[in-house]
Enzyme design. Structure first.
Site, PDB file in Angstrom:
ATOM      1  N   ASN A  94      64.609  37.590  67.084  1.00  0.00           N
ATOM      2  CA  ASN A  94      64.834  36.177  66.821  1.00  0.00           C
ATOM      3  C   ASN A  94      66.144  35.974  66.065  1.00  0.00           C
ATOM      4  OD1 ASN A  94      64.198  33.342  66.579  1.00  0.00           O
ATOM      5  ND2 ASN A  94      62.030  33.904  66.667  1.00  0.00           N
ATOM      6  N   ASP A 102      76.132  51.042  59.476  1.00  0.00           N
ATOM      7  CA  ASP A 102      77.191  52.007  59.200  1.00  0.00           C
ATOM      8  C   ASP A 102      76.841  53.372  59.778  1.00  0.00           C
ATOM      9  OD1 ASP A 102      78.681  50.079  57.830  1.00  0.00           O
ATOM     10  OD2 ASP A 102      77.689  50.518  55.935  1.00  0.00           O
ATOM     11  N   HIS A 124      74.422  51.199  47.664  1.00  0.00           N
ATOM     12  CA  HIS A 124      75.553  51.483  46.775  1.00  0.00           C
ATOM     13  C   HIS A 124      75.058  52.172  45.505  1.00  0.00           C
ATOM     14  CE1 HIS A 124      78.258  48.978  49.208  1.00  0.00           C
ATOM     15  NE2 HIS A 124      77.197  48.191  49.345  1.00  0.00           N
ATOM     16  N   SER A 151      59.157  37.592  59.480  1.00  0.00           N
ATOM     17  CA  SER A 151      60.350  36.873  59.027  1.00  0.00           C
ATOM     18  C   SER A 151      60.806  37.334  57.639  1.00  0.00           C
ATOM     19  CB  SER A 151      60.065  35.371  58.956  1.00  0.00           C
ATOM     20  OG  SER A 151      59.710  34.864  60.219  1.00  0.00           O
ATOM     21  N   ALA A 169      55.713  39.247  56.562  1.00  0.00           N
ATOM     22  CA  ALA A 169      56.884  38.431  56.247  1.00  0.00           C
ATOM     23  C   ALA A 169      57.279  38.570  54.778  1.00  0.00           C
ATOM     24  CB  ALA A 169      56.587  36.963  56.562  1.00  0.00           C
ATOM     25  N   ARG A 189      53.978  47.995  50.993  1.00  0.00           N
ATOM     26  CA  ARG A 189      52.949  49.032  50.939  1.00  0.00           C
ATOM     27  C   ARG A 189      51.920  48.796  52.044  1.00  0.00           C
ATOM     28  NH1 ARG A 189      53.595  51.718  46.172  1.00  0.00           N
ATOM     29  NH2 ARG A 189      54.611  50.592  44.458  1.00  0.00           N
ATOM     30  N   ARG A 192      46.271  48.201  55.219  1.00  0.00           N
ATOM     31  CA  ARG A 192      45.151  48.679  56.027  1.00  0.00           C
ATOM     32  C   ARG A 192      45.648  49.238  57.344  1.00  0.00           C
ATOM     33  NH1 ARG A 192      43.312  45.549  60.346  1.00  0.00           N
ATOM     34  NH2 ARG A 192      43.893  43.330  60.388  1.00  0.00           N
TER      35      ARG A 192
END
Length: 206
Positions: A94, A102, A124, A151, A169, A189, A192
């Site tokens: 989307n 990189d 960084h 999203s 999301a 994390r 289930r």
């Protein structure tokens, strides 16, 4: 046109080896890699009208390192290089997908990505003195087949998301996710497993 890469010298090979090991490198040291950036093609892709589907497909083949069949990638799309991103078959991406590629981002078959997702292979150093000349490190990202990413997810360097998994999301994925699991949160994390019981959810009339 992509064109052949320049001939590497001993310095270039040393920098490539450092990048491959996930060590710090700088902007100046990687100037020789600029040939892989597809900035102009990405700009053109993002400004190609929807009716010009064949032109979009042609540009996507120029931008990406490899691209499968039946790929939908809604603009705008952003990438550091483009040429380091590889997408398999039956992909849906989307709007506002950002690939900080990189190093390699490899996306399998049947993957769905919701709006405003960032896949970043690069981070960084914490100490500011090590960020001189845009000092950074990079590790590849792998998204296996049949993954669904919600999203506003951010996937960080070195992460592998296993087959069939779902990322909720708004998650920040800093560690690899095993196959056939639902994972969410900041940090992301596993909450289930995905089981056969999930085949009966969201049926008509329920």
């Amino acid at each position: 046109m992509k064109g052949p890469p320049p001939v590497a010298d001993a310095h270039d090979e040393e920098v490539r080896a450092r990048i491959a090991r996930g060590l710090v490198y700088t902007e100046s040291e990687t100037a020789f890699l600029a040939f892989g950036r597809r900035t102009e093609q990405i700009f053109e892709y993002n400004h190609t009208p929807p009716r010009e589907a064949e032109r979009r497909r042609s540009l996507l083949a120029e931008i990406l390192g490899s691209v499968g069949e039946r790929v939908v990638l809604l603009p705008p799309f952003h990438a550091a290089f483009g040429s380091n991103t590889h997408i398999g078959d039956d992909f849906f991406g989307n709007v506002n997908l950002t690939c900080v590629d990189d190093v390699a981002i490899r996306i399998g078959d049947g993957v769905m990505i919701a709006p405003s997702v960032t896949l970043t292979t690069t981070g960084h150093p914490v100490h500011p003195s090590r960020r001189a000349d845009f000092g950074r490190f990079s590790e590849p990202i792998v998204i296996e087949d049949k993954v669904w990413i919600g999203s506003n997810v951010v996937v960080l360097p070195g992460v592998r998301i296993g087959y069939g998994s779902v990322i909720g999301a708004g998650s920040v994925v800093s560690r690899s996710i095993p196959p056939m699991t639902i994972a969410l949160g900041t940090p992301c994390r596993v909450v289930r497993d995905i089981t056969d019981e999930d085949l009966t959810t969201r049926l008509a009339g329920q």
